[in-house]
Design a protein around this motif. Structure first.
Motif, PDB file in Angstrom:
ATOM      1  N   TYR A   1      10.627  -7.023  52.307  1.00 49.46           N
ATOM      2  CA  TYR A   1      11.991  -6.735  52.889  1.00 49.46           C
ATOM      3  C   TYR A   1      12.997  -7.590  52.449  1.00 49.46           C
ATOM      4  O   TYR A   1      12.884  -8.779  52.271  1.00 49.46           O
ATOM      5  N   GLY A   2      14.338  -7.107  51.969  1.00 45.88           N
ATOM      6  CA  GLY A   2      15.533  -8.249  51.384  1.00 45.88           C
ATOM      7  C   GLY A   2      16.096  -8.811  52.875  1.00 45.88           C
ATOM      8  O   GLY A   2      15.919  -8.253  54.088  1.00 45.88           O
ATOM      9  N   ARG A   3      16.935  -9.814  52.494  1.00 46.18           N
ATOM     10  CA  ARG A   3      17.720 -10.380  53.744  1.00 46.18           C
ATOM     11  C   ARG A   3      18.505  -9.406  54.357  1.00 46.18           C
ATOM     12  O   ARG A   3      18.780  -9.670  55.455  1.00 46.18           O
ATOM     13  N   GLU A   4      19.035  -8.283  53.780  1.00 46.43           N
ATOM     14  CA  GLU A   4      19.895  -7.504  54.534  1.00 46.43           C
ATOM     15  C   GLU A   4      19.255  -6.778  55.587  1.00 46.43           C
ATOM     16  O   GLU A   4      19.887  -6.407  56.493  1.00 46.43           O
TER      17      GLU A   4
ATOM     18  N   TYR B   1      26.832  -5.846  53.972  1.00 45.95           N
ATOM     19  CA  TYR B   1      28.156  -6.469  53.523  1.00 45.95           C
ATOM     20  C   TYR B   1      29.277  -5.856  54.466  1.00 45.95           C
ATOM     21  O   TYR B   1      30.218  -6.869  54.774  1.00 45.95           O
ATOM     22  N   LEU B   2      29.376  -4.847  55.068  1.00 43.33           N
ATOM     23  CA  LEU B   2      30.219  -4.427  55.863  1.00 43.33           C
ATOM     24  C   LEU B   2      30.462  -5.044  57.217  1.00 43.33           C
ATOM     25  O   LEU B   2      31.428  -5.446  57.574  1.00 43.33           O
ATOM     26  N   THR B   3      29.265  -5.691  57.702  1.00 42.80           N
ATOM     27  CA  THR B   3      29.000  -6.431  58.706  1.00 42.80           C
ATOM     28  C   THR B   3      29.843  -7.843  58.558  1.00 42.80           C
ATOM     29  O   THR B   3      30.464  -8.453  59.598  1.00 42.80           O
ATOM     30  N   LEU B   4      30.252  -8.245  57.466  1.00 40.75           N
ATOM     31  CA  LEU B   4      30.852  -9.449  57.066  1.00 40.75           C
ATOM     32  C   LEU B   4      32.457  -9.242  57.813  1.00 40.75           C
ATOM     33  O   LEU B   4      33.022 -10.421  57.865  1.00 40.75           O
TER      34      LEU B   4
ATOM     35  N   THR C   1      32.823  -8.161  47.390  1.00 38.97           N
ATOM     36  CA  THR C   1      33.830  -8.670  47.199  1.00 38.97           C
ATOM     37  C   THR C   1      34.703  -9.029  48.475  1.00 38.97           C
ATOM     38  O   THR C   1      35.311 -10.056  48.714  1.00 38.97           O
ATOM     39  N   TYR C   2      35.149  -7.802  49.078  1.00 37.71           N
ATOM     40  CA  TYR C   2      36.227  -7.644  50.126  1.00 37.71           C
ATOM     41  C   TYR C   2      35.420  -8.569  51.342  1.00 37.71           C
ATOM     42  O   TYR C   2      36.130  -9.242  51.928  1.00 37.71           O
ATOM     43  N   GLY C   3      34.152  -8.284  51.442  1.00 40.22           N
ATOM     44  CA  GLY C   3      33.260  -9.218  52.628  1.00 40.22           C
ATOM     45  C   GLY C   3      33.513 -10.450  52.253  1.00 40.22           C
ATOM     46  O   GLY C   3      33.693 -11.360  53.228  1.00 40.22           O
ATOM     47  N   THR C   4      33.358 -11.005  51.088  1.00 40.36           N
ATOM     48  CA  THR C   4      33.227 -12.559  50.749  1.00 40.36           C
ATOM     49  C   THR C   4      34.709 -13.070  50.872  1.00 40.36           C
ATOM     50  O   THR C   4      34.712 -14.221  51.459  1.00 40.36           O
ATOM     51  N   PHE C   5      35.609 -12.398  50.803  1.00 36.78           N
ATOM     52  CA  PHE C   5      37.040 -12.934  50.945  1.00 36.78           C
ATOM     53  C   PHE C   5      37.515 -12.734  52.254  1.00 36.78           C
ATOM     54  O   PHE C   5      38.585 -13.220  52.570  1.00 36.78           O
TER      55      PHE C   5
END
Length: 640
Positions: free
Chosen positions: A451-454, A419-422, A375-379
Motif C-alpha cells: 500500500y502507498g502512503r496515500e 492530495y485533496l485532503t491537503l 500542485t495546488y495542495g502543496t501551495f
C-alpha cells in the motif's frame, strides 16, 4: 544460425501447426496485423519521439526512415517456389533479394515472419548476413520493417534476424565513423530494438566518450538515442560539457531534443549555469516554442533544479503564463510541476492553468489531475476560477466513463484523493472507494506492505474528520506496518548520526525546550500523525501554566496509531518546517505542514509551525526560547 540456437528456438517458441501446401490455412492462423513502411504510424511510437526525429530528419542530422525500395509483389506461385528453394546453393545477394520479395508478399497477405514455413530461409539469411556490404545491411533493416508487425521483438525468426544484424554491426563498429554509427543507430531505432541491442549500447558509449570530437549536428542525435535507450552512458558529463561550450549553436528545438535524452536517461544537468541558460532561452522563445519542445525543457529544468536561491523559476513562469491557452493540458501540467518541485509560487500562472484544464477536463488524464491537485495542495491555494476547480475534478472522477481508466491507474486516483485532503477537501464516496478492500487488492495486491502512503493518509483523515461515515478502515496491524514503512526515526541526541538540516533543527529546538521547561521528562519526540514522514516535538502544560512531565505518556506499543490527546491539559505539538518545507521567498509552509497542523487541532492539540527561515536567524538560546514561547503562546490563545 548455430545448430544450438536452432534447437533452442524449436523448443522455446511455439510453431504454427500447418501444412506448407495449405497456404489459405496458413493465412487464417497467421497474425492479422497491418504493416506500414512508415514507422511514424506505428502504434508503439510516442508522439514526442516522432516530433523529435522529424526535426532531426529535416535538419539532415539523421537518415529518413522511409524506404524508397519498391517492387511489385510476387505471385503465389513464385512465393511457393521460393519457399521450396535450396538456399544453401544460392548467393547471399539472392537470399537478400528474396527477403524483400517475401516481405512484400507477406505484408499484402498478412503472413507473419514467425511462421514455421520461413524457418529454413531465415536460417540461411542469418548465416550470410556477415557477407553483406554496409549498404546491403541497411537494405535488410528497411526490408525487415516492411514485414507485418509481430507480437514481440522476441518472436521466433524476427529475433534471429535483428540479432544477427546486431552482431554484424557490432563487429563493424570500430571501423565506422561517427556519422555511420548514428546512421545504424537510426536503423535500430526504426525496428524498435534499441534497448536490447548490444551495438546500440557500444555505439552510444563510444559517442559519449568522444563527446569533444562531436559536432553539434552529431551531439543532438546522440542525446536523442540516449533518450530512446533510457539509460545513461558512463561519460554523460562529457556531453554536458560540450553542450555548454557549443550552446549558442543550438536552436531551441535541438535543446529540447537533448533535454529528452537527459530526462529519459534520468540524468540531471549538474551545471546550474547551463540550466540558467536553458531557462533564459525558454523565456526568449516563450511565444513561439512548440509545446513538445517546451514540455521536454520544463521536465529537465524541473529534474535539474531541486532548490532555488533566486527568482529564475518565477521569471520563467511569468513569461509562460500568457502561453497557457495555446498549450496542451500535459504541457501545462509540466509547467505547474516546475513551480511545485522548487516551491516557487506563481498564482496567476496556476489560475490560468486551472481555467484551461476546466475547459477540457473530460479529456484530461487521471494522472494529470493527480499532479495538478498535488500542485495546488502543496501551495495550499484554491485557484481563482469561475467554477471551482476541485469540484470539477471530483465530479469528473465520479463519472462512470472514468471507471476503466481508474482501474488501470488506481494509484494515481488514490493519490489524487489524498492530495485533496491537503486543502481540507474530503469527498466521502471517493475516499470510501479507495479504502474498499476490492480497490486495494486490485490496485496494490493482497499484501498490505505494498500500500502507498496515500492509503494510510486517507484512513487517518477519515478517523479524524469523518468518524461518522460508513467507510472501511484499516486494521490496527496494517496501520502499524504502514507507519513503520513511511515514517522516519525521531532524531535523538544520544543517537549519533549525520543529521540533515531539518533534523538538526529538531534536535536544537528539543534542547531549548528541555532547558526552559525542566529537563528531558517534559519534552517528547513522537509521531502523533503516523501518515506524515517526520515526527514532532510534544510538550504539555496544566491549567495553571506549569510544565507537565510526559516521558511515558505515549507508549511505543501504540506506534502507528493516531495519538489522541491523553487528557484535558494543554498539549502543544511543535511542527518543524525545515528549509525545504517553505514556499520560496516566504515564511509560509507547504500544504503538507498546514494540513498537519489542521489535523492536530482537530484532535485537540495546539499545532505550532516553526519555520526554518525565522528560527535559523537566531543565535542565542535565550532568543530561541523567546521566539518559541511566542509561537506557543499565539497558538494556544488564538481562539480565545
Amino acid at each position: 544460425m548455430s545448430f544450438l540456437a536452432r534447437i533452442v528456438r524449436k523448443f522455446a517458441v511455439p510453431k504454427y501447426r500447418t501444412n506448407i501446401l495449405a497456404l489459405n490455412s496458413l493465412q487464417n492462423v497467421s497474425r492479422q496485423i497491418h504493416c506500414s513502411a512508415n514507422l511514424c504510424l506505428r502504434m508503439f511510437m510516442e508522439h514526442e519521439n516522432n516530433y523529435a526525429y522529424s526535426i532531426l530528419e529535416n535538419k539532415g542530422y539523421t537518415i529518413s526512415l522511409k524506404s524508397d525500395i519498391s517492387r511489385n509483389c510476387i505471385s503465389e506461385q513464385e512465393f511457393q517456389e521460393g519457399l521450396k528453394s535450396n538456399w544453401s546453393k544460392k548467393s547471399h545477394t539472392e537470399i537478400f533479394d528474396y527477403f524483400h520479395k517475401f516481405a512484400l508478399y507477406c505484408s499484402e497477405h498478412k503472413l507473419c515472419i514467425s511462421n514455421q514455413i520461413f524457418d529454413t530461409y531465415i536460417d540461411s539469411l542469418t548465416d550470410c548476413i556477415k557477407l553483406g556490404t554496409d549498404e546491403e545491411l541497411k537494405t535488410l533493416f528497411y526490408t525487415l520493417n516492411k514485414w507485418p508487425e509481430t507480437p514481440s521483438i522476441r518472436t521466433r525468426n524476427i529475433i534471429e534476424v535483428w540479432a544477427a544484424l546486431d552482431d554484424e554491426c557490432l563487429n563493424r563498429l570500430k571501423n565506422w565513423s561517427y556519422d555511420e554509427l548514428l546512421t545504424y543507430l537510426s536503423l535500430f531505432y526504426m525496428i524498435n530494438v534499441m534497448k536490447y541491442s548490444d551495438y546500440c549500447i557500444k555505439a552510444l558509449q563510444k559517442l559519449a566518450s568522444k563527446a569533444k570530437n562531436l559536432t553539434p549536428a552529431q551531439l543532438v542525435p546522440t542525446l536523442f538515442f540516449i533518450g530512446i535507450w533510457r539509460k545513461s552512458p558512463f561519460d554523460m558529463h562529457n556531453l554536458e560539457v560540450e553542450i555548454n561550450k557549443k550552446y549558442s549553436q543550438f536552436t531551441i528545438d535541438e535543446l529540447s531534443i537533448m533535454s529528452m535524452g537527459y530526462f529519459k536517461s534520468k540524468t540531471p544537468i549538474r551545471d546550474p549555469e547551463l540550466v540558467q541558460k536553458m531557462i533564459d532561452t525558454v523565456i526568449e522563445n516563450s511565444k513561439t516554442i512548440h509545446e513538445v519542445s517546451l514540455a521536454a525543457l520544463l521536465k529537465l529544468i524541473r529534474y535539474s533544479t531541486k532548490s532555488v536561491l533566486d527568482d529564475r523559476i518565477n521569471r520563467l513562469l511569468e513569461a509562460l503564463q500568457h502561453e497557457v491557452p495555446r498549450l496542451s493540458v500535459m504541457c501545462n501540467v509540466h509547467m505547474a510541476l516546475v513551480g511545485t518541485s522548487t516551491l516557487s509560487l506563481h498564482k496567476q500562472c496556476l489560475n490560468n492553468i486551472a481555467s484551461k484544464v476546466i475547459k477540457s477536463i473530460s479529456q484530461t488524464r487521471v494522472k494529470d489531475l493527480e499532479r495538478l491537485v498535488l500542485t495546488y495542495g502543496t501551495f495550499g491555494i484554491r485557484p481563482d476560477t469561475e467554477e471551482c476547480f476541485f469540484t470539477k475534478v471530483i465530479d469528473e472522477l465520479r463519472k462512470p466513463e472514468r471507471a476503466i481508466e481508474i482501474s488501470k491507474h488506481g494509484r494515481s486516483f488514490a493519490c489524487c484523493i489524498a492530495y485533496l485532503t491537503l486543502l481540507g477537501i474530503y469527498p466521502v464516496d471517493l475516499i470510501s472507494k479507495v479504502l474498499s478492500s476490492e480497490f486495494r487488492e486490485q490496485t496494490y495486491g493482497k499484501y498490505c506492505f505494498n500500500y502507498g502512503r496515500e492509503i494510510l493518509t486517507l484512513n487517518n483523515v477519515t478517523e479524524i474528520f469523518l468518524s461518522d461515515a460508513n467507510i472501511n478502515l484499516l486494521d490496527d496491524k496494517v496501520k502499524k506496518i504502514l507507519a513503520k514503512k513511511y515514517t522516519d526515526y525521531v532524531p535523538r541526541e544520544d543517537y549519533v548520526k549525520q543529521y540533515n538540516i531539518t533534523e538538526q533543527m529538531f534536535l536544537d529546538i528539543a534542547k531549548v525546550m528541555k532547558e526552559t521547561r525542566g529537563g528531558d521528562d517534559y519534552v517528547a519526540g513522537d509521531h502523533i500523525l503516523p501518515h506524515y514522514q517526520r515526527g514532532d516535538i510534544i510538550i504539555c502544560t496544566d491549567h495553571s501554566g506549569a510544565p507537565v512531565p510526559i516521558k511515558d505518556v505515549f507508549k511505543s506499543s501504540d506506534f502507528g496509531l493516531i495519538r489522541k490527546r491523553p487528557d484535558d491539559n494543554t498539549w502543544v505539538v511543535l511542527v518543524i518546517a525545515g528549509r525545504n518545507a517553505l514556499i520560496h521567498g516566504t515564511d509560509n509552509a507547504t500544504g503538507f505542514f498546514t494540513s498537519k497542523v489542521r489535523e492536530l487541532e482537530a484532535l485537540g492539540y495546539h499545532g505550532v509551525l516553526v519555520p526554518w527561515s525565522q528560527y535559523s536567524k537566531l543565535r542565542s538560546t535565550a532568543d530561541k526560547a523567546v521566539f518559541l514561547n511566542s509561537l506557543i503562546y499565539n497558538a494556544v490563545n488564538k481562539n480565545k
